[in-house]
Design an enzyme around this catalytic site. Structure first.
Site, mmCIF file in Angstrom:
data_model
loop_
_atom_site.group_PDB
_atom_site.id
_atom_site.type_symbol
_atom_site.label_atom_id
_atom_site.label_comp_id
_atom_site.label_asym_id
_atom_site.label_seq_id
_atom_site.Cartn_x
_atom_site.Cartn_y
_atom_site.Cartn_z
ATOM 1 N N SER A 81 -0.640 28.904 5.503
ATOM 2 C CA SER A 81 0.168 29.575 6.524
ATOM 3 C C SER A 81 -0.653 30.319 7.569
ATOM 4 O O SER A 81 -0.091 30.985 8.438
ATOM 5 C CB SER A 81 1.128 30.553 5.839
ATOM 6 O OG SER A 81 0.396 31.459 5.051
ATOM 7 N N THR A 183 2.375 35.288 7.295
ATOM 8 C CA THR A 183 1.356 35.694 8.265
ATOM 9 C C THR A 183 0.510 36.786 7.651
ATOM 10 O O THR A 183 1.033 37.595 6.899
ATOM 11 C CB THR A 183 2.094 36.288 9.493
ATOM 12 O OG1 THR A 183 2.815 35.240 10.103
ATOM 13 C CG2 THR A 183 1.159 36.947 10.477
ATOM 14 N N THR A 201 -1.609 33.747 12.285
ATOM 15 C CA THR A 201 -0.688 32.859 11.559
ATOM 16 C C THR A 201 -0.743 31.446 12.116
ATOM 17 O O THR A 201 -1.162 31.235 13.271
ATOM 18 C CB THR A 201 0.759 33.390 11.709
ATOM 19 O OG1 THR A 201 1.623 32.672 10.837
ATOM 20 C CG2 THR A 201 1.286 33.245 13.131
ATOM 21 N N ARG A 211 6.679 26.120 19.969
ATOM 22 C CA ARG A 211 7.381 27.325 19.492
ATOM 23 C C ARG A 211 6.382 28.466 19.243
ATOM 24 O O ARG A 211 5.314 28.277 18.681
ATOM 25 C CB ARG A 211 8.128 26.992 18.194
ATOM 26 C CG ARG A 211 8.857 28.175 17.548
ATOM 27 C CD ARG A 211 8.010 28.876 16.504
ATOM 28 N NE ARG A 211 8.747 29.926 15.796
ATOM 29 C CZ ARG A 211 8.187 30.794 14.971
ATOM 30 N NH1 ARG A 211 6.893 30.754 14.744
ATOM 31 N NH2 ARG A 211 8.903 31.713 14.371
ATOM 32 N N THR A 234 5.943 40.235 9.236
ATOM 33 C CA THR A 234 5.836 38.857 8.764
ATOM 34 C C THR A 234 7.245 38.334 8.529
ATOM 35 O O THR A 234 8.186 39.111 8.398
ATOM 36 C CB THR A 234 4.990 38.790 7.472
ATOM 37 O OG1 THR A 234 4.891 37.434 7.064
ATOM 38 C CG2 THR A 234 5.601 39.613 6.356
ATOM 39 N N GLY A 235 7.362 37.023 8.489
ATOM 40 C CA GLY A 235 8.680 36.424 8.275
ATOM 41 C C GLY A 235 9.145 35.682 9.514
ATOM 42 O O GLY A 235 8.328 35.334 10.369
HETATM 43 N N1 ASP Z 1 6.023 35.545 11.631
HETATM 44 C C1 ASP Z 1 5.493 34.204 11.633
HETATM 45 C C2 ASP Z 1 6.186 33.407 12.705
HETATM 46 O O1 ASP Z 1 7.348 33.603 12.951
HETATM 47 C C3 ASP Z 1 5.614 33.505 10.352
HETATM 48 C C4 ASP Z 1 5.495 34.312 9.082
HETATM 49 O O2 ASP Z 1 5.069 35.423 9.060
HETATM 50 O O3 ASP Z 1 5.862 33.869 8.043
HETATM 51 O O4 ASP Z 1 5.568 32.529 13.252
#
Ligand code: ASP
Length: 323
Positions: A81, A183, A201, A211, A234-235
């Site tokens: 990731s 991330t 990330t 994107r 994160t997320g």
């Molecule tokens: N925040 C990151 C994104 O939206 C992905 C992640 O943290 O899982 O690209």
């Protein structure tokens, strides 16, 4: 999260000049600051913190610490990731996003950068060597190559196989805490009270080409204000962008909230905006303040983060969650 050493915190500056007794409290308050401190997201935060600590524990700069720290998962081909070995977009291209910010509000970011293992270091070069904050795509790659970064293939056999498997259904459904995202966000305060942060990330796996999530966006995936503290996220980045999440967390701390309270309010804002969607996805925030206190909160269970300070020998915690 406070330790008992910080019992004098909360006295106003006006009061501090009024009485000698309170002045001595002010001294204790000064001493009660926990520093250096570094916190970072997810399990890979432990290894990243170790690298950052080498710099922080030898009186180094938090900016160097966060750069070196997040380089650890960036360079690890088994982390799917971040950086090398990151899962690709739906066209099979590994595109990386990163940003960095220092105690003077200097910041730099790269977005949709391909072929470079350490986007955090390119982001730092953007910050230090250009008049800009963000470089995107081909322009970011051109800049990185001019600065001497090597062009590499970031798509490992494992990530390519996972992508080919995904192509069979081609369904874009980010699942909370499953390895199609994660991330590394890291924020640190050094011995000189300077706070910096880095965030890097490969973004959401199998995203549309082009994107961009929250991670490289100053204010969304990362924000530092050296008077107050710093936050990272994160997320699912779209949800973080909608609330300008990391900036929100820092501003909530400015209003007097602890890092823990601030992270909770930010997550609840996401729930309020998108109640149904918020049940399906993961978002987590992690923050520190100027006293060396830290906090974290997530939508779903399972968001882990690592803390390293004189009080806490590099330890992994699971954040409290809304659901
Ligand atoms: N925040 C990151 C994104 O939206 C992905 C992640 O943290 O899982 O690209």
């Amino acid at each position: 999260m406070k330790t008992s050493r910080r019992k004098f915190i909360g006295l106003g500056t006006a009061a501090l000049t009024a009485l000698p007794f309170i002045k001595s409290c002010a001294k204790e308050e000064e001493e009660a600051i926990v520093k250096p401190i570094v916190v970072s997201t997810w399990n890979f935060g432990l290894e990243a913190n170790k690298e950052a600590w080498k710099i922080l524990s030898t009186n180094g700069r938090s900016l160097d610490a966060v750069e070196k720290g997040v380089q650890v998962p960036e360079g690890d081909p088994t982390e799917s990731s971040v950086g090398l070995g990151g899962l690709p977009d739906r066209e099979g291209k590994v595109t990386l996003d990163a940003c960095i910010m220092d105690e003077k509000a200097n910041c730099g970011a790269v977005v949709c950068l391909e072929h470079i293992v350490h986007p955090i270091s390119v982001a730092r070069k953007v910050m230090e060597d250009t008049p800009h904050v963000m470089l995107v795509g081909d322009g970011a790659l051109q800049f990185a190559l001019e600065k001497g970064f090597q062009k590499e293939n970031l798509l490992t056999k494992e990530s390519e196989a996972a992508w080919k498997e995904w192509l069979k259904t081609s369904q874009y459904k980010p699942i909370a805490n499953i390895e199609n995202h994660d991330t590394i966000g890291m924020v640190a305060m050094d011995a000189n009270d300077n706070i910096s942060g880095g965030c890097t990330t490969s973004g959401m796996a199998y995203k549309m080409r082009g994107r961009v999530g929250d991670s490289p966006i100053i204010g969304a995936g990362l924000f530092v204000d050296n008077e107050i503290g710093a936050a990272t996220s994160t997320g699912v980045g779209e949800e973080v962008i909608r609330i300008v999440g990391s900036h929100l967390v820092v501003e909530l701390m400015r209003q007097g909230n602890s890092p823990q309270e601030a992270c909770e309010v930010a997550v609840k804002r996401i729930v309020k905006n998108q109640p149904e969607n918020s049940k399906q996805i993961q978002v987590g925030f992690l923050a520190i303040n100027k006293r060396g206190e830290y906090g974290a909160y997530a939508l779903q269970k399972g968001f882990t983060y690592a803390v390293y300070s004189p009080d806490i020998p590099n330890t992994l915690f699971e954040a409290k969650s809304y659901y």
